[in-house]
Design an enzyme around this catalytic site. Structure first.
Site, short mmCIF file in Angstrom:
data_model
loop_
_atom_site.label_atom_id
_atom_site.label_comp_id
_atom_site.label_asym_id
_atom_site.label_seq_id
_atom_site.Cartn_x
_atom_site.Cartn_y
_atom_site.Cartn_z
N HIS A 55 0.85 -1.19 0.00
CA HIS A 55 0.00 0.00 0.00
C HIS A 55 0.88 1.24 0.00
O HIS A 55 2.05 1.19 0.41
CB HIS A 55 -0.89 0.00 1.24
CG HIS A 55 -2.00 -1.00 1.18
ND1 HIS A 55 -3.08 -0.96 2.03
CD2 HIS A 55 -2.21 -2.05 0.34
CE1 HIS A 55 -3.88 -1.97 1.74
NE2 HIS A 55 -3.39 -2.64 0.72
N GLU A 57 1.23 3.78 1.87
CA GLU A 57 1.92 4.16 3.10
C GLU A 57 3.14 3.29 3.35
O GLU A 57 4.22 3.78 3.73
CB GLU A 57 0.96 4.03 4.30
CG GLU A 57 -0.29 4.90 4.24
CD GLU A 57 -1.48 4.19 3.61
OE1 GLU A 57 -1.27 3.45 2.61
OE2 GLU A 57 -2.62 4.36 4.08
N CYS A 88 -5.80 1.73 5.87
CA CYS A 88 -6.45 0.48 6.26
C CYS A 88 -5.90 0.03 7.62
O CYS A 88 -4.97 0.64 8.15
CB CYS A 88 -6.23 -0.59 5.20
SG CYS A 88 -4.55 -1.24 5.21
N CYS A 91 -2.12 -0.53 7.48
CA CYS A 91 -1.31 0.68 7.42
C CYS A 91 -1.42 1.48 8.72
O CYS A 91 -0.43 2.05 9.18
CB CYS A 91 -1.72 1.53 6.22
SG CYS A 91 -1.30 0.71 4.66
#
Ligand SMILES: [Zn+2]
Ligand SMILES: [Zn+2]
Lengths: 158, 355
Positions: A55, A57, A88, A91
């Protein structure tokens, strides 16, 4: 947030779920015109890496560690995150691990959100929601309107 | 877990479902069943048993006698033991002192004794045993399977591990705890292809070595697995067509992760077959169908990473009371809105690790 959106656009161009983020440090005193520096940035790379944990991040955090080594932790701890979509649960957990407390996100993430939508991973985080949310959403819509070749359930890549 | 015969696991369920399962198991084991939540109802004894049919019809046709949907488990008739009198459930009573015949049933007055207030089980029984026990004590109830549990998504359902599941899970759980123990108790993780019964990736927590706070064992293990899958896929593609420039970066990363994996395999004296018999990296989507074994319950980051990766089952040895996300502090796999679900198991009798 504009820079985060640009990372999202770049992810879209790579046929990734268009979510982007930047970690920013502010120099100078608060309330005075502070100078902002982008520490690191990233966009989703889940399809390219065939890895659902890539992701925006995580990508951005890994980039900084790759560049400056373990001192990245101190830099991140004093930074602020701008991300186009609510982090999410994974993260949000990662952000807590690296000590990022100030989080500004665009749209919410009612499927996986770790900053209030599904659960709140870090109750001490300083959250701000809804910044340029419409643009974050329309970016995501652009992606979902287009067919996603890699993933069966495109949301998996979020 | 000292012995293969001790392979006993406990599934980590949502709190609601866990309570339900506990009740179900206790009842099935013939232990004393949980008392139901009770409420008041009005019943009356039939003066002549031959009127049962007429009265049942009358009850069905009288709106004030209708039972609410959530009391569908109650029977209308109670045939008292030893061919004793037959009692009828007239209606649920709101007022404990109100013993008047329900409205619309007045015509049946001469067929019924005086109505009496009784306690009936309001809770729905979760097993035959529970229904039987409540029937004996309070009022006849039926066990209705479709009403007994919460409606759950397939991935959230209770899963009984087969004997071979238990043997395999016990083997890998011992392997992962041994790996952790041989590395100063650092968290360890394995990703296993269950049908071929092979370890796909094996990792330790490397946060200290790498000075990187996200290098938890489970994250490393997912990265290793994905790197292997990607590496195989890319080399298959390269055989067919020259690899595109964009893939070069990920290929390099995949190679690095794979080397790290191999060095750990060497270090632990466990060299695996590179060909992964029975495991097809080209057609594997993320970690679909793979099982994860962890020495320690994962944190929210790792738990969600496993979920995003579509892992099939997660087994962990020690709970993590401080920040475990699959049972201790949270049960993130029980959230209905998530798009993928996996079953989580831990040792039936976990020994908390001091740290
Ligand atoms: Zn995320
Ligand atoms: Zn973790």
């Amino acid at each position: 947030m504009r820079a985060a959106l640009a990372e999202g656009e770049a992810a879209l161009a790579r046929r990734e779920v268009p979510i982007g983020c930047v970690f920013v440090v502010r120099q100078g005193e608060e309330n005075v015109a502070a100078e902002e520096t982008v520490l690191t940035s990233g966009g989703n790379e889940t399809n390219e890496e065939a890895n659902a944990t890539r992701h925006a991040e995580i990508v951005a955090i890994d980039r900084l560690f790759a560049r400056v080594g373990p001192s990245a932790k101190d830099l991140l701890a004093s930074s602020e995150l701008f991300v186009t979509c609510e982090p999410c649960i994974m993260c949000a957990g990662a952000l807590r691990e690296v000590g990022v407390r100030k989080i500004t996100f665009g749209c919410g993430n009612d499927k996986f959100g770790g900053c209030g939508s599904v659960i709140t991973v870090d109750p001490d985080a300083d959250l701000r929601a809804g910044l340029l949310a419409d643009e974050a959403v329309s970016l995501l819509q652009k992606f979902y309107q287009r067919e996603n070749p890699q993933s069966r359930d495109t949301l998996a890549a979020k | 877990m000292p012995d293969a015969n001790d392979d006993d696991f406990r599934q980590v369920l949502s709190r609601e479902h866990e309570a339900l399962e506990k009740r179900r198991r206790r009842a099935a084991a013939g232990l004393e069943t949980a008392p139901p939540k009770l409420r008041l109802a009005l019943c009356a004894t039939l003066l002549d048993k031959r009127d049962t049919g007429i009265l049942l019809r009358a009850l069905r046709e009288t709106p004030s006698c209708a039972l609410p949907e959530d009391l569908a488990h109650l029977r209308r008739i109670f045939k008292t033991p030893n061919d004793g009198p037959v009692k009828l459930l007239l209606c649920c009573s709101e007022n404990p002192n109100d013993c008047t015949l329900p409205q619309g049933l007045e015509a049946m007055r001469d067929k019924l004794g005086d109505p009496e207030v009784i306690e009936i089980p309001e809770s729905t029984p979760v097993s035959y045993e529970e229904a039987r026990s409540w029937t004996m004590r309070y009022w006849p109830v039926n066990f209705i399977k479709s009403r007994a549990g919460l409606s759950l998504k397939p991935g959230l359902q209770v899963l009984d591990l087969t004997q071979s599941d238990r043997v395999q899970a016990g083997k890998y759980l011992r392997q992962v705890t041994a790996l952790s123990a041989s590395h100063q108790g650092k968290d360890a993780a394995l990703i296993v292809e269950p049908n071929a019964d092979v370890v796909v990736a094996k990792s330790l927590d490397t946060t200290t070595e790498e000075g990187h706070p996200l290098r938890h064992a489970a994250m490393n293990c997912i990265n290793s697995t994905c790197a292997r899958i990607l590496q195989t896929r890319l080399s298959k593609q390269a055989d067919a067509v020259p690899s595109p420039a964009s893939a070069a970066g990920s290929r390099k990363r995949a190679k690095l992760d794979e080397e790290k994996h191999d060095s750990l395999a060497k270090e632990t004296g466990d060299l695996e077959n590179d060909d992964f018999p029975g495991f097809d990296p080209v057609n594997t989507y993320l970690c679909t169908g793979l099982d994860a074994y962890l020495s320690m319950e994962p944190c929210p980051m790792c738990a969600m990473a496993l979920l995003h990766s579509r892992v099939r089952r997660v087994f962990y040895a020690s709970p993590n009371p401080r920040r475990g996300a699959l049972g201790s502090c949270a049960r993130i796999h029980c959230h209905e809105q998530l798009n993928h679900h996996f079953q989580v198991f831990t040792c039936a009798d976990p020994k908390p690790k001091e740290s």
